[in-house]
Design a protein around this motif. Structure first.
Motif, mmCIF file in Angstrom:
data_model
loop_
_atom_site.group_PDB
_atom_site.id
_atom_site.type_symbol
_atom_site.label_atom_id
_atom_site.label_comp_id
_atom_site.label_asym_id
_atom_site.label_seq_id
_atom_site.Cartn_x
_atom_site.Cartn_y
_atom_site.Cartn_z
ATOM 1 N N VAL A 82 -9.591 -1.376 0.754
ATOM 2 C CA VAL A 82 -8.559 -1.058 1.743
ATOM 3 C C VAL A 82 -7.806 -2.306 2.171
ATOM 4 O O VAL A 82 -8.303 -3.423 2.064
ATOM 5 C CB VAL A 82 -9.139 -0.359 3.009
ATOM 6 N N ASN A 83 -6.585 -2.072 2.630
ATOM 7 C CA ASN A 83 -5.764 -3.167 3.133
ATOM 8 C C ASN A 83 -4.797 -2.582 4.150
ATOM 9 O O ASN A 83 -4.647 -1.360 4.244
ATOM 10 C CB ASN A 83 -4.996 -3.801 1.965
ATOM 11 N N SER A 84 -4.157 -3.438 4.920
ATOM 12 C CA SER A 84 -3.085 -2.963 5.784
ATOM 13 C C SER A 84 -1.823 -3.748 5.463
ATOM 14 O O SER A 84 -1.851 -4.978 5.366
ATOM 15 C CB SER A 84 -3.425 -3.138 7.267
ATOM 16 N N LEU A 85 -0.741 -3.011 5.269
ATOM 17 C CA LEU A 85 0.521 -3.638 4.868
ATOM 18 C C LEU A 85 1.472 -3.836 6.036
ATOM 19 O O LEU A 85 2.610 -4.252 5.852
ATOM 20 C CB LEU A 85 1.202 -2.786 3.796
ATOM 21 N N GLY A 86 1.024 -3.503 7.247
ATOM 22 C CA GLY A 86 1.892 -3.673 8.408
ATOM 23 C C GLY A 86 2.958 -2.589 8.490
ATOM 24 O O GLY A 86 2.994 -1.668 7.670
ATOM 25 N N ASP A 87 3.820 -2.698 9.475
ATOM 26 C CA ASP A 87 4.865 -1.680 9.652
ATOM 27 C C ASP A 87 6.244 -2.335 9.764
ATOM 28 O O ASP A 87 6.383 -3.536 9.512
ATOM 29 C CB ASP A 87 4.561 -0.817 10.884
ATOM 30 N N ALA A 88 7.221 -1.530 10.177
ATOM 31 C CA ALA A 88 8.594 -2.031 10.232
ATOM 32 C C ALA A 88 8.704 -3.248 11.151
ATOM 33 O O ALA A 88 9.590 -4.091 10.995
ATOM 34 C CB ALA A 88 9.526 -0.920 10.720
ATOM 35 N N LYS A 89 7.781 -3.330 12.104
ATOM 36 C CA LYS A 89 7.847 -4.420 13.066
ATOM 37 C C LYS A 89 7.308 -5.738 12.482
ATOM 38 O O LYS A 89 7.936 -6.787 12.607
ATOM 39 C CB LYS A 89 7.025 -4.042 14.309
ATOM 40 N N CYS A 90 6.148 -5.681 11.858
ATOM 41 C CA CYS A 90 5.538 -6.936 11.395
ATOM 42 C C CYS A 90 5.742 -7.226 9.913
ATOM 43 O O CYS A 90 5.521 -8.345 9.456
ATOM 44 C CB CYS A 90 4.052 -6.979 11.757
ATOM 45 N N ARG A 91 6.174 -6.235 9.146
ATOM 46 C CA ARG A 91 6.347 -6.461 7.708
ATOM 47 C C ARG A 91 7.385 -7.543 7.396
ATOM 48 O O ARG A 91 7.177 -8.348 6.478
ATOM 49 C CB ARG A 91 6.710 -5.141 7.008
ATOM 50 N N PRO A 92 8.543 -7.586 8.138
ATOM 51 C CA PRO A 92 9.564 -8.582 7.785
ATOM 52 C C PRO A 92 9.043 -10.022 7.766
ATOM 53 O O PRO A 92 9.405 -10.799 6.880
ATOM 54 C CB PRO A 92 10.629 -8.398 8.873
ATOM 55 N N TYR A 142 6.751 3.248 -0.387
ATOM 56 C CA TYR A 142 6.799 3.882 0.927
ATOM 57 C C TYR A 142 5.651 3.516 1.871
ATOM 58 O O TYR A 142 5.631 3.931 3.010
ATOM 59 C CB TYR A 142 6.881 5.406 0.792
ATOM 60 N N TYR A 143 4.696 2.738 1.413
ATOM 61 C CA TYR A 143 3.505 2.523 2.235
ATOM 62 C C TYR A 143 3.730 1.646 3.470
ATOM 63 O O TYR A 143 4.487 0.679 3.437
ATOM 64 C CB TYR A 143 2.375 1.933 1.395
ATOM 65 N N THR A 144 3.055 2.037 4.547
ATOM 66 C CA THR A 144 3.013 1.230 5.775
ATOM 67 C C THR A 144 1.558 1.217 6.219
ATOM 68 O O THR A 144 0.797 2.131 5.902
ATOM 69 C CB THR A 144 3.823 1.895 6.904
ATOM 70 N N ARG A 145 1.175 0.201 6.919
ATOM 71 C CA ARG A 145 -0.199 0.114 7.425
ATOM 72 C C ARG A 145 -1.239 0.329 6.304
ATOM 73 O O ARG A 145 -1.212 -0.357 5.311
ATOM 74 C CB ARG A 145 -0.414 1.099 8.582
ATOM 75 N N THR A 146 -2.085 1.348 6.484
ATOM 76 C CA THR A 146 -3.216 1.521 5.569
ATOM 77 C C THR A 146 -2.815 1.783 4.114
ATOM 78 O O THR A 146 -2.001 2.674 3.841
ATOM 79 C CB THR A 146 -4.064 2.727 6.039
ATOM 80 N N ALA A 147 -3.395 1.011 3.194
ATOM 81 C CA ALA A 147 -3.258 1.292 1.765
ATOM 82 C C ALA A 147 -4.655 1.197 1.181
ATOM 83 O O ALA A 147 -5.450 0.359 1.609
ATOM 84 C CB ALA A 147 -2.337 0.281 1.108
ATOM 85 N N PHE A 148 -4.973 2.084 0.238
ATOM 86 C CA PHE A 148 -6.316 1.991 -0.358
ATOM 87 C C PHE A 148 -6.327 2.411 -1.820
ATOM 88 O O PHE A 148 -5.433 3.123 -2.292
ATOM 89 C CB PHE A 148 -7.339 2.793 0.453
ATOM 90 N N GLU A 149 -7.323 1.925 -2.504
ATOM 91 C CA GLU A 149 -7.558 2.307 -3.890
ATOM 92 C C GLU A 149 -9.040 2.560 -4.077
ATOM 93 O O GLU A 149 -9.858 1.934 -3.423
ATOM 94 C CB GLU A 149 -7.075 1.211 -4.852
ATOM 95 N N VAL A 150 -9.333 3.474 -4.966
ATOM 96 C CA VAL A 150 -10.724 3.806 -5.234
ATOM 97 C C VAL A 150 -10.974 3.530 -6.704
ATOM 98 O O VAL A 150 -10.220 4.007 -7.559
ATOM 99 C CB VAL A 150 -10.992 5.296 -4.912
ATOM 100 N N VAL A 151 -11.973 2.733 -6.979
ATOM 101 C CA VAL A 151 -12.216 2.357 -8.377
ATOM 102 C C VAL A 151 -13.601 2.785 -8.823
ATOM 103 O O VAL A 151 -14.531 2.897 -8.044
ATOM 104 C CB VAL A 151 -12.031 0.833 -8.605
ATOM 105 N N SER A 152 -13.674 3.029 -10.137
ATOM 106 C CA SER A 152 -14.953 3.363 -10.747
ATOM 107 C C SER A 152 -15.237 2.303 -11.793
ATOM 108 O O SER A 152 -14.341 1.905 -12.537
ATOM 109 C CB SER A 152 -14.859 4.738 -11.414
ATOM 110 N N THR A 153 -16.460 1.864 -11.871
ATOM 111 C CA THR A 153 -16.798 0.859 -12.881
ATOM 112 C C THR A 153 -17.029 1.539 -14.229
ATOM 113 O O THR A 153 -17.096 0.891 -15.245
ATOM 114 C CB THR A 153 -18.074 0.098 -12.481
ATOM 115 N N ALA A 154 -17.120 2.860 -14.210
ATOM 116 C CA ALA A 154 -17.467 3.580 -15.443
ATOM 117 C C ALA A 154 -16.275 3.858 -16.354
ATOM 118 O O ALA A 154 -16.449 4.226 -17.501
ATOM 119 C CB ALA A 154 -18.153 4.901 -15.085
ATOM 120 N N VAL A 155 -15.048 3.694 -15.876
ATOM 121 C CA VAL A 155 -13.894 4.154 -16.655
ATOM 122 C C VAL A 155 -13.312 3.087 -17.573
ATOM 123 O O VAL A 155 -12.482 3.371 -18.419
ATOM 124 C CB VAL A 155 -12.788 4.719 -15.728
ATOM 125 N N GLY A 156 -13.716 1.847 -17.437
ATOM 126 C CA GLY A 156 -13.152 0.792 -18.265
ATOM 127 C C GLY A 156 -11.931 0.189 -17.603
ATOM 128 O O GLY A 156 -11.862 0.122 -16.375
#
Ligand code: HAM
Length: 408
Positions: A156-166, A252-266
């Motif tokens: 997970v990560n946070s990308l901020g919003d219109a206020k803090c992203r600039p 389009y992302y603001t604030r929360t961004a996430f990715e889910v990974v599997s070690t089994a897929v290569g």
């Protein structure tokens, strides 16, 4: 897709729908075709998806009165938001919980886990600005993971919003300009338009480590939101790590961004991804309504499951008729068993019993119900257990019950 691979995909879809039910999500059916412009305005003109992966559709006639190019959907989020605004829900009933399941198309160099047509199970929660909505999305994926018996990890990560992203954008731009000679061709193109993409630079993954991190630039509201998301995940024991370099490939992302990974897929190990998009509804002409969602790559999850193992046999029992006269009673028996909700396959009667039993074994089916003239006359069936290499005679009336308990 066919055989065990297709069955594994169907199994994942079925479990995904079951999760959708438990989270009180409603299905939304979105079209395959949308205006190209919709994706340019949402997924982002500088995103790889829009720049390199879109399939455009042209009408046959030269003079198209509708103008505007159409595209085959590469993802579901823009179509969902467009439909939501078209239906006026942003004004009349903004809080909506949608899910969709269907094919997406992206031009790709196909390889294991990466296809030009693949399926997504996606969820979009509209009208929810709170951190609990973000956490709930990850709970859904975690529930599905448990249900399927998979090991997955969350980033997970946070990308901020219109206020803090600039401020973050400016810092990245400065860093990018200072390191331009070490960045790839694409980065030279996109540095001014979208410096966030620099973190995806294909040339030197290590270089990104020296880049500024979005979490260091968050405003107070964004920081509180991110803290709460992490608390909720920790409370629910969803295993996650913070990945400050996670930026996502869509705009389009603001604030929360996430990715889910599997070690089994290569190499293609991202099995799901998502995040918050609080500005998207307004950017597409609707009211200021928050949103958050994710999409799972169904084929990638199915691959992680080791298709053959989950898929199992396609039938509970095969029915074998011995001799021409037994054919009609065998067909009737198969129908009876299906009426008991058993999975029944009639084998082609034109082969020897030995060949048919071999075939059943190859299909991985455990039981064979065999009838010939003698069995018909006496109202019985020979039930062969191919795994135990045993055979017994059972009464027709008891057959369904016996097959059912054998499968349990
Ligand atoms: P995405 O990261 O582009 O996000 O795709 C989500 C998932 O779709 C990926 O993690 C992957 O499992 C699967 N996927 C993508 N491309 C392929 C491919 N060529 N072959 C097989 N699987 C693939 C989105 O699409 C966003 N709409 C997610 C979202 C929903 N964000 C908010 N709401």
């Amino acid at each position: 897709m066919l055989g065990p691979g297709a069955r594994a995909v169907a199994h994942v879809e079925e479990r995904a729908r079951a999760v959708a039910r438990r989270y009180a999500l409603e299905e939304i059916r979105i079209p395959m075709l949308e205006r190209l412009e919709l994706y340019e305005r949402s997924s982002g003109e500088t995103s790889d998806v829009v720049q390199k992966q879109m399939y455009l559709v042209r009408r046959h006639e030269e003079s198209d009165p509708e103008r505007g190019e159409m595209a085959l959907r590469p993802e579901g989020t823009p179509g969902v938001v467009r439909a939501y605004i078209d239906a006026g829900l942003d004004k009349s009933d903004p809080e909506q919980r949608f899910y969709y399941l269907g094919p997406m198309l992206r031009y790709e160099r196909p390889q294991k886990g990466r296809y030009r047509q693949f399926h997504q199970f996606g969820v979009e929660l509209l009208g929810r600005a709170d951190a609990a909505a973000d956490a709930e999305l990850m709970f859904m994926i975690d529930d599905l993971r448990r249900d399927l018996g998979l090991e997955l990890s969350f980033e997970v990560n946070s990308l901020g919003d219109a206020k803090c992203r600039p401020a973050y954008r400016a810092a990245l731009l400065e860093w990018g300009r200072a390191n331009l000679d070490q960045l790839c061709e694409d980065c030279h193109q996109r540095i001014d338009r979208n410096p966030l993409r620099l973190l995806d630079c294909k040339i030197d993954a290590r270089l990104a480590e020296s880049a500024p991190k979005s979490v260091d630039y968050l405003c107070d509201e964004c920081r509180r939101h991110f803290d709460l998301v992490r608390e909720l995940l920790a409370d629910a024991r969803v295993p996650f790590v913070v990945n400050p370099r996670l930026v996502r490939g869509l705009d389009y992302y603001t604030r929360t961004a996430f990715e889910v990974v599997s070690t089994a897929v290569g190499a293609q190990n991202a099995v799901a991804a998502g995040g918050r998009y609080d500005g998207l509804v307004a950017a597409l002409g609707g009211s200021a309504v928050a949103g958050t969602g994710f999409a799972i790559g169904i084929e990638r999850i199915a691959l992680a499951l080791e298709a053959a193992k989950v898929a199992g046999a396609r039938a509970d029992v095969v029915v074998i008729a011995l001799g021409e006269k037994a054919l009609a009673p065998a067909v009737a028996m198969a129908r009876e068993l299906r009426a008991h909700d058993l999975r029944v396959e009639m084998l082609s009667p034109e082969r020897s019993l030995k060949a048919l039993l071999k075939r059943a074994d190859r299909l991985g089916v455990r039981l064979a119900a065999i009838i010939g003239d003698d069995e018909i006359a006496r109202g019985v069936v020979q039930l062969r257990d191919l795994k135990a290499s045993s055979q017994r005679e059972v009464a027709r009336a008891e057959l369904a019950g016996i097959i059912r308990t054998a499968g349990d």
